[in-house]
Design a protein around this motif. Structure first.
Motif, PDB file in Angstrom:
ATOM      1  N   GLU A 195       0.800  -1.192  -0.109  1.00  0.00           N
ATOM      2  CA  GLU A 195       0.049  -0.026   0.103  1.00  0.00           C
ATOM      3  C   GLU A 195       0.774   1.185  -0.006  1.00  0.00           C
ATOM      4  OE1 GLU A 195      -3.868   1.892   2.264  1.00  0.00           O
ATOM      5  OE2 GLU A 195      -2.855   0.466   2.978  1.00  0.00           O
ATOM      6  N   THR A 196       0.446   2.126  -0.932  1.00  0.00           N
ATOM      7  CA  THR A 196       1.086   3.486  -0.954  1.00  0.00           C
ATOM      8  C   THR A 196       0.217   4.531  -0.311  1.00  0.00           C
ATOM      9  OG1 THR A 196       0.514   3.925  -2.935  1.00  0.00           O
ATOM     10  CG2 THR A 196       2.656   2.489  -2.735  1.00  0.00           C
ATOM     11  N   GLY A 197       0.915   5.753  -0.141  1.00  0.00           N
ATOM     12  CA  GLY A 197       0.359   6.991   0.223  1.00  0.00           C
ATOM     13  C   GLY A 197       1.335   8.001   0.948  1.00  0.00           C
ATOM     14  N   LEU A 198       0.992   8.956   1.612  1.00  0.00           N
ATOM     15  CA  LEU A 198       1.838   9.864   1.931  1.00  0.00           C
ATOM     16  C   LEU A 198       2.726   9.358   3.138  1.00  0.00           C
ATOM     17  CD1 LEU A 198       2.912  12.910   2.006  1.00  0.00           C
ATOM     18  CD2 LEU A 198       1.034  13.460   3.451  1.00  0.00           C
ATOM     19  N   ILE A 199       3.971   9.462   3.239  1.00  0.00           N
ATOM     20  CA  ILE A 199       5.014   8.821   4.054  1.00  0.00           C
ATOM     21  C   ILE A 199       5.878  10.207   4.666  1.00  0.00           C
ATOM     22  CG2 ILE A 199       4.899   6.668   3.324  1.00  0.00           C
ATOM     23  CD1 ILE A 199       7.888   7.383   2.250  1.00  0.00           C
ATOM     24  N   HIS A 200       6.436   9.757   5.814  1.00  0.00           N
ATOM     25  CA  HIS A 200       7.369  10.949   6.255  1.00  0.00           C
ATOM     26  C   HIS A 200       8.710  10.743   5.580  1.00  0.00           C
ATOM     27  CE1 HIS A 200      10.450  12.473   9.227  1.00  0.00           C
ATOM     28  NE2 HIS A 200       9.420  13.484   9.619  1.00  0.00           N
ATOM     29  N   GLY A 201       9.084   9.901   5.401  1.00  0.00           N
ATOM     30  CA  GLY A 201      10.458   9.577   4.595  1.00  0.00           C
ATOM     31  C   GLY A 201      11.722   9.727   5.327  1.00  0.00           C
ATOM     32  N   ASP A 202      11.549   9.914   6.665  1.00  0.00           N
ATOM     33  CA  ASP A 202      13.196  10.069   7.525  1.00  0.00           C
ATOM     34  C   ASP A 202      12.576   9.734   9.175  1.00  0.00           C
ATOM     35  OD1 ASP A 202      15.695  10.189   7.533  1.00  0.00           O
ATOM     36  OD2 ASP A 202      15.725  12.467   8.242  1.00  0.00           O
ATOM     37  N   TYR A 203      11.780   8.674   9.179  1.00  0.00           N
ATOM     38  CA  TYR A 203      11.274   8.563  10.586  1.00  0.00           C
ATOM     39  C   TYR A 203      12.507   7.781  11.626  1.00  0.00           C
ATOM     40  CZ  TYR A 203       7.473   8.144  13.733  1.00  0.00           C
ATOM     41  OH  TYR A 203       6.606   8.662  14.734  1.00  0.00           O
ATOM     42  N   HIS A 204      13.060   8.740  12.243  1.00  0.00           N
ATOM     43  CA  HIS A 204      14.278   8.384  13.277  1.00  0.00           C
ATOM     44  C   HIS A 204      13.887   8.895  14.458  1.00  0.00           C
ATOM     45  CE1 HIS A 204      16.807  11.440  12.429  1.00  0.00           C
ATOM     46  NE2 HIS A 204      16.673  11.311  11.172  1.00  0.00           N
ATOM     47  N   GLY A 205      14.811   8.520  15.504  1.00  0.00           N
ATOM     48  CA  GLY A 205      14.651   9.295  16.914  1.00  0.00           C
ATOM     49  C   GLY A 205      15.185  10.844  16.669  1.00  0.00           C
ATOM     50  N   GLY A 206      15.982  10.979  15.960  1.00  0.00           N
ATOM     51  CA  GLY A 206      16.578  12.621  15.793  1.00  0.00           C
ATOM     52  C   GLY A 206      15.604  13.388  15.301  1.00  0.00           C
ATOM     53  N   ASN A 207      14.455  12.994  14.616  1.00  0.00           N
ATOM     54  CA  ASN A 207      13.314  13.790  14.186  1.00  0.00           C
ATOM     55  C   ASN A 207      12.118  13.615  15.108  1.00  0.00           C
ATOM     56  OD1 ASN A 207      14.599  14.827  12.112  1.00  0.00           O
ATOM     57  ND2 ASN A 207      13.884  13.241  10.581  1.00  0.00           N
ATOM     58  N   LEU A 208      12.287  13.140  16.144  1.00  0.00           N
ATOM     59  CA  LEU A 208      11.117  12.635  17.141  1.00  0.00           C
ATOM     60  C   LEU A 208      11.713  13.532  18.340  1.00  0.00           C
ATOM     61  CD1 LEU A 208      10.244   9.217  16.523  1.00  0.00           C
ATOM     62  CD2 LEU A 208       8.577  10.952  16.427  1.00  0.00           C
TER      63      LEU A 208
END
Length: 350
Positions: A220-233
């Motif tokens: 399934e496809t859609g809108l994704i964040h693209g860089d999901y890691h702890g530094g961006n949270l």
């Protein structure tokens, strides 16, 4: 004259004059004047450069005002860059409206999120306090729920077109993996390094088959964040203060985001099988509260995680001179073999 957030003084006269950068205090004073002119924020202090922040794609500064503290970002005034930025602003607003913490975009006096000048542009975001995610049961739960909610609430958001099958980590670059192997041979037993390399190569070969171009049509496809890691949270204790860095967001495969999250948040720092199982179950159980996985996705997920993990470790280990997170190349080869064996077993149980 200002160019891309820098104050430039012409040396000489005419079109062939050489530009030189003035002292930082002067350029920052000009930025303060621009903010005063275009924003209604009361008293404006001179901005200062944000310490320990990457300045590669755009410049980042901090400014204190009567209305609060803001992050200032400057960009080249390029239509492609600004179109991408406008999409990020729309996405940020949508996420905030749906209960996902983000850095609020400060609108200028004209209501726009971007101030455009001669050759450069700037934006202001509310400055978010918080630290990069530290892995714990509670932060992992929140991170998983946030990703699941992100995918759920953004299903129908129009986004910049791109081929969703073009993943950032669809295979491990042979050059960096080869360099990892060569490093491992010099740091330990060559036979052990070769055995680890062969086992990893078999896993990666099987992963490539599970994630080939045709197989990706089943995800399934859609809108994704693209860089999901702890530094961006960013967290304040166990409270998520903001999901940041939306510049890689766009059309993509949900599996890519999820594999990125599992690799960075569950697999990277877990080595024992029981720890790997606990963290992975915790993340998936909370993610799937918002979006379920198909059978094809469940099988392919663990191979996608392995590819991303091996690719990242290979690259970073070489870049850092043969040691990463306190482990050298031969130690990482052994850890990667063990982690990928666990991932293969997990995939086989689906």
């Amino acid at each position: 004259m200002v160019q891309e957030g820098r104050v430039v003084q012409k040396r000489g006269i005419g079109k062939d004059a050489e530009p030189t950068v003035k002292q930082a205090i002067n350029e920052f004073d000009v930025l303060a004047d621009v903010i005063r002119q275009y924003y209604d924020l009361g008293d404006i202090e001179t901005p200062r450069q944000l310490e320990d922040a990457h300045q590669r794609r755009h410049r980042k500064l901090v400014v204190n005002t009567s209305a609060g503290k803001f992050l200032v970002k400057t960009y080249r005034r390029d239509p492609v860059i600004l179109d991408s930025l406008r999409f990020q602003h729309r996405l940020s607003d949508h996420l905030a409206e749906n209960g996902i913490a983000v850095a609020r975009i400060q609108r200028a006096k004209d209501g726009k999120g971007i101030v455009e000048l001669d050759t450069w542009a700037l934006e202001l975001q509310a400055f978010v306090t918080g630290e990069p995610m530290q892995i714990s049961q509670e932060t992992l739960r929140i991170a998983a729920e946030t990703l699941g909610r992100f995918h759920h609430v953004c299903r129908d958001i129009p986004c910049p077109p791109r081929d969703a099958r073009m993943w950032r980590f669809s295979e491990v670059p042979r050059a960096s993996f080869g360099q990892l192997y060569e490093l491992a041979k010099t740091q330990g037993d060559e036979k052990l390094a070769t055995d680890c390399c062969n086992d990893l190569a078999l896993f990666l070969h099987e992963a490539a088959q599970k994630l080939n171009w045709d197989a990706r049509n089943n995800f399934e496809t859609g809108l994704i964040h693209g860089d999901y890691h702890g530094g961006n949270l960013l967290f304040d204790g166990n409270r998520l203060t903001a999901l940041i860095d939306l510049e890689f967001a766009g059309a993509g495969c949900y599996l890519e985001d999820l594999a990125y999250a599992l690799s960075n948040l569950s697999i990277r720092t877990a080595f024992a099988d029981d720890r790997l199982t606990y963290r992975t179950n915790l993340l998936l159980d909370n993610y799937t509260r918002f979006r379920s996985l198909s059978y094809q996705e469940e099988v392919a997920l663990y191979y996608a995680v392995g590819i991303k993990h091996v690719a990242t470790v290979s690259y970073q280990l070489v870049q850092l001179g043969g040691e990463l997170a306190g482990l050298n190349a031969i130690e990482w080869m052994q850890r990667l073999r063990q982690q990928c064996a666990w991932l293969a077993q997990r995939a086989a149980k689906r």
